[in-house]
Write an enzyme that holds these catalytic residues in place. Structure first.
Site, PDB file in Angstrom:
ATOM      1  CG  PHE A 197      -0.316   0.302   2.836  1.00 29.29           C
ATOM      2  CD1 PHE A 197       0.507   1.648   3.167  1.00 29.29           C
ATOM      3  CD2 PHE A 197       0.006  -0.835   3.081  1.00 29.29           C
ATOM      4  CE1 PHE A 197       1.129   1.729   3.988  1.00 29.29           C
ATOM      5  CE2 PHE A 197       0.252  -0.649   4.545  1.00 29.29           C
ATOM      6  CZ  PHE A 197       1.255   0.033   5.078  1.00 29.29           C
ATOM      7  CB  SER A 214       1.801   2.544  10.733  1.00 29.41           C
ATOM      8  OG  SER A 214       1.406   2.125   9.334  1.00 29.41           O
ATOM      9  CG  HIS A 274       7.251  -8.066   9.372  1.00 26.12           C
ATOM     10  ND1 HIS A 274       6.289  -8.814   9.878  1.00 26.12           N
ATOM     11  CD2 HIS A 274       6.622  -7.925   7.745  1.00 26.12           C
ATOM     12  CE1 HIS A 274       5.913  -9.801   8.963  1.00 26.12           C
ATOM     13  NE2 HIS A 274       5.931  -8.957   8.346  1.00 26.12           N
ATOM     14  CG  HIS A 331       9.377  -5.357   6.761  1.00 28.57           C
ATOM     15  ND1 HIS A 331       7.884  -5.070   6.226  1.00 28.57           N
ATOM     16  CD2 HIS A 331       9.756  -4.428   7.655  1.00 28.57           C
ATOM     17  CE1 HIS A 331       8.000  -3.883   6.738  1.00 28.57           C
ATOM     18  NE2 HIS A 331       9.081  -4.205   7.839  1.00 28.57           N
ATOM     19  N   PRO A 359       4.199  -0.797   9.514  1.00 22.70           N
ATOM     20  CG  PRO A 359       3.934  -2.107   7.611  1.00 22.70           C
ATOM     21  CD  PRO A 359       5.039  -1.866   8.783  1.00 22.70           C
ATOM     22  N   GLY A 360       0.560  -1.244  10.184  1.00 23.51           N
ATOM     23  CA  GLY A 360      -0.203  -1.496  10.553  1.00 23.51           C
ATOM     24  C   GLY A 360      -0.808  -2.243   9.094  1.00 23.51           C
ATOM     25  CB  SER A 361      -4.369  -4.523   8.849  1.00 20.95           C
ATOM     26  OG  SER A 361      -4.587  -4.239  10.057  1.00 20.95           O
ATOM     27  CG  MET A 362      -6.178  -1.070   3.972  1.00 20.22           C
ATOM     28  SD  MET A 362      -7.214  -1.737   2.743  1.00 20.22           S
ATOM     29  CE  MET A 362      -8.367  -1.843   2.696  1.00 20.22           C
ATOM     30  CB  ALA A 365      -0.915  -5.801  11.925  1.00 21.80           C
TER      31      ALA A 365
END
Lengths: 473, 142
Positions: A201, A377, A396, A321, A370-373, A398
């Site tokens: 993303f 984050s 790295h 990552h 980063p978090g999910s969509m 969620a």
């Protein structure tokens, strides 16, 4: 499987049977519950059986089942006795994240958000099988794979100083395009400068909380509501093909290493095949750096068009990552060069290390999680403690909780979008199915992952950011 | 025995089982399962074909290459496979080989690709063959 709690945030499977070292997991009781439901522990234990492994087979707080090695797996190998394994790096070589800071606040951006997202959506091709705007010749692509982000900057994509804020200065040493197969080059050519799909993303975010203002300010994060841009993507088809090619070559080679699982296929570090894999993997790493660098340039161009300037859009950092690297670590008081595999894990070096950019060397490297969509984050800072706990590594992201198939059945893309809009998040995407598959509900809670990292001392909290505009492939 | 495929539970990736009266048909069903993750073959046309031969040390390697070619054709050739067929299978000097035919169309701006498969893996790959049927199991990396 016997799991012994060894601290508030760590569990151990003691070495037994074929295991050469113990398994050490950084987790919490509730994260452990989900980990027990798949093969994470068995996979971590299998890794502990590999030749030349040093200290422990580690699992980061976001660990889950992967190919051979668990995702969130970290393992370091002795240079002489040890191995290199494509399954310990992952298919998406140098899948990674970069963060751009800006001087704008959310209120400055909001009136332009729609046209910014539309512009980025045009300039940064996203989605499966989507070709890039520039098509390079095979010879040029080989050069890209050796010189990485440096090639991109020399060709007008971004700023010279970006390189100093990229892991490996955007150019991983040891890369050699000569060992890439024709297939991997052919898959890479159309995809240079593209975001890809799946969990990749690009987000326009705002800072919502600062935990450590001293570290934040060194990273260029000054205040709540400040706008930043996060880019998450990798080496695309080129990297996937490198992984597949070398898994096949290692499968065909005469194996003297007894493996507890076919997926752990590997080659001795010093062998011809091991060296070729490392050189090709490094080439894919550089392709990914160049890719993120080109996307950075396009994002800045869109901001210039809409906001009048891209001044202040400095790169905070770019982290890998999925990678294997040679690093020096202290083992029993002795300084040793090891090959560290990080698969779905972020390097988290503390102050003083040469690998950390000079600008950050007094405090430690930025760690981007980063978090999910549509969720938060995090920006963390690496620690000295992580070097003794996990070879300087932390989580790295969620980590998935349910399969894409199940997510697509459970969530409707239209509703996920509506729900995000109700929270003030604009969304651009290439297909409804992908939106449903990446719904936040399909992922573990990134808050808990980051909390374990902070409490264990693997990476300390610096700032929390939330999206205001999301583009997903 | 009929041919077909079904998806099985897997957290991060996609796992499926495919079957048919022969190994050839089970392989073709595996390709159909994988294609269902990527695009809707019912709305695409078959205007071109590509033929390809593979050999390997076992059937696992053949299956992997047969499926992986679909990813290569998409990325490198912008070719969307609608149907993957096994034309012939055999064995020479103890090494199995396979001749395949992919039919489909070139990707254009209108075609909707709804899912990405990054790679075909050996993870939990299983090939079961007896006189009456063939069953294969594959996990693809998403």
């Amino acid at each position: 499987m016997e799991l012994k709690r060894i601290s508030d945030t760590a569990w151990e499977i003691p070495a037994q049977g074929e295991m050469k070292v113990p398994v050490v997991l950084f987790s919490s009781p509730s994260l452990l519950d989900t980990i027990r439901q798949d093969k994470t522990l068995t996979q971590a234990r299998n890794v502990a059986c590999l030749p030349g492994i040093i200290r422990a087979s580690y699992v980061m707080p976001d660990g889950h089942q992967g190919y051979g090695f668990p995702i969130g797996g970290v393992a370091a190998f002795d240079r002489k006795e040890g191995i290199l394994s494509p399954g310990g790096v992952g298919y998406d070589i140098n899948c990674g994240v970069r963060l751009l800071r800006t001087d704008w606040k959310a209120k400055d951006i909001l009136p332009h958000l729609d046209s910014l997202l539309t512009g980025i959506f045009q300039e940064v091709p996203a989605g499966v099988g989507k070709s890039g705007l520039t098509r390079v010749k095979a010879g040029v692509l080989k050069d890209v794979c050796v010189r990485g982000a440096e090639w991109a900057v020399e060709n007008g994509y971004g700023w010279e100083e970006d390189l100093l804020k990229t892991e490996e200065d955007g150019r991983m040493p040891g890369a050699d395009s000569a060992f890439l197969t024709q297939r991997s080059i052919e898959r890479g050519i159309p995809q240079l400068g593209t975001l890809g799909a799946g969990n990749h993303f690009l987000e326009i975010q705002k800072v919502v909380r600062i935990y450590d203002s001293a570290a934040a300010s060194v990273f260029g994060i000054r205040e709540v509501d400040q706008v930043v841009v996060m880019i998450h993507c990798g080496s695309r088809g080129l990297g996937h093909q490198v992984a597949s090619d070398y898994i096949r070559q290692m499968e065909n080679a005469k194996q003297s290493i007894p493996l507890p699982d076919r997926e752990l296929i590997c080659a001795p570090i010093h062998s011809e095949l091991g060296r070729r894999y490392f050189k090709s993997m490094a080439a894919a790493v550089n392709f990914a750096f160049a890719n993120r660098q080109m996307i950075t340039h396009r994002v800045r161009t869109v901001f210039e068009k809409n906001m009048g300037t891209s001044d202040g859009m400095n790169l905070v950092y770019d982290v890998c990552h999925n990678v294997a690297k040679f690093e020096t670590h202290e083992i029993d008081g002795e300084s040793r060069s090891l090959c560290v595999h990080r698969k779905g894990a972020t390097r988290s070096f503390g102050p003083g290390r040469d690998e950390v950019p000079e600008a950050y060397r007094s405090i430690g490297q930025p760690v981007l999680i980063p978090g999910s969509m549509g969720t938060a984050s995090y920006i963390l800072v690496g620690t000295e403690k992580a070097e003794s706990l996990s070879f300087g590594s932390t989580a790295h992201g969620a980590g998935r909780l349910m399969s894409r198939h199940e997510a697509a059945r459970r969530f409707r893309g239209e509703e996920v979008k509506k729900e995000m809009e109700a929270r003030g998040i604009s969304l651009r995407f290439t297909g409804w199915k992908g939106v449903a598959e990446e719904a936040a509900g399909a992922y573990k809670d990134v808050e808990e992952v980051v909390d374990v990292s902070h409490r264990a001392g693997l990476g300390r909290l610096v700032a929390r950011v939330e999206p205001i505009g999301v583009m997903k492939g | 025995m009929e041919r077909g495929y079904e998806f099985l539970k897997h957290t991060a990736d996609a796992k499926f089982r495919a079957w048919g009266p022969t190994l050839e048909e089970a392989f073709e069903e595996a390709a159909s399962a994988m294609l269902s993750l990527m695009w809707d073959v019912r709305i695409l046309s078959r205007t071109r074909t590509v033929e390809k031969e593979f050999e390997g040390k076992d059937h696992h390697q053949l299956l992997l290459q047969f499926l992986e070619e679909i990813l290569y054709l998409l990325d490198a050739r912008s070719f969307l496979v609608v149907q993957a067929q096994v034309v012939e299978m055999g064995e020479t000097k103890g090494r199995p080989w396979l001749r395949s035919r992919y039919s489909g169309m070139m990707k254009n701006d209108e075609t909707v690709v709804h899912g990405e498969v990054k790679a075909v893996t050996y993870s939990e790959m299983d090939i079961h063959l007896d006189d009456a049927k063939a069953v294969v199991q594959v996990v693809v990396d998403l």
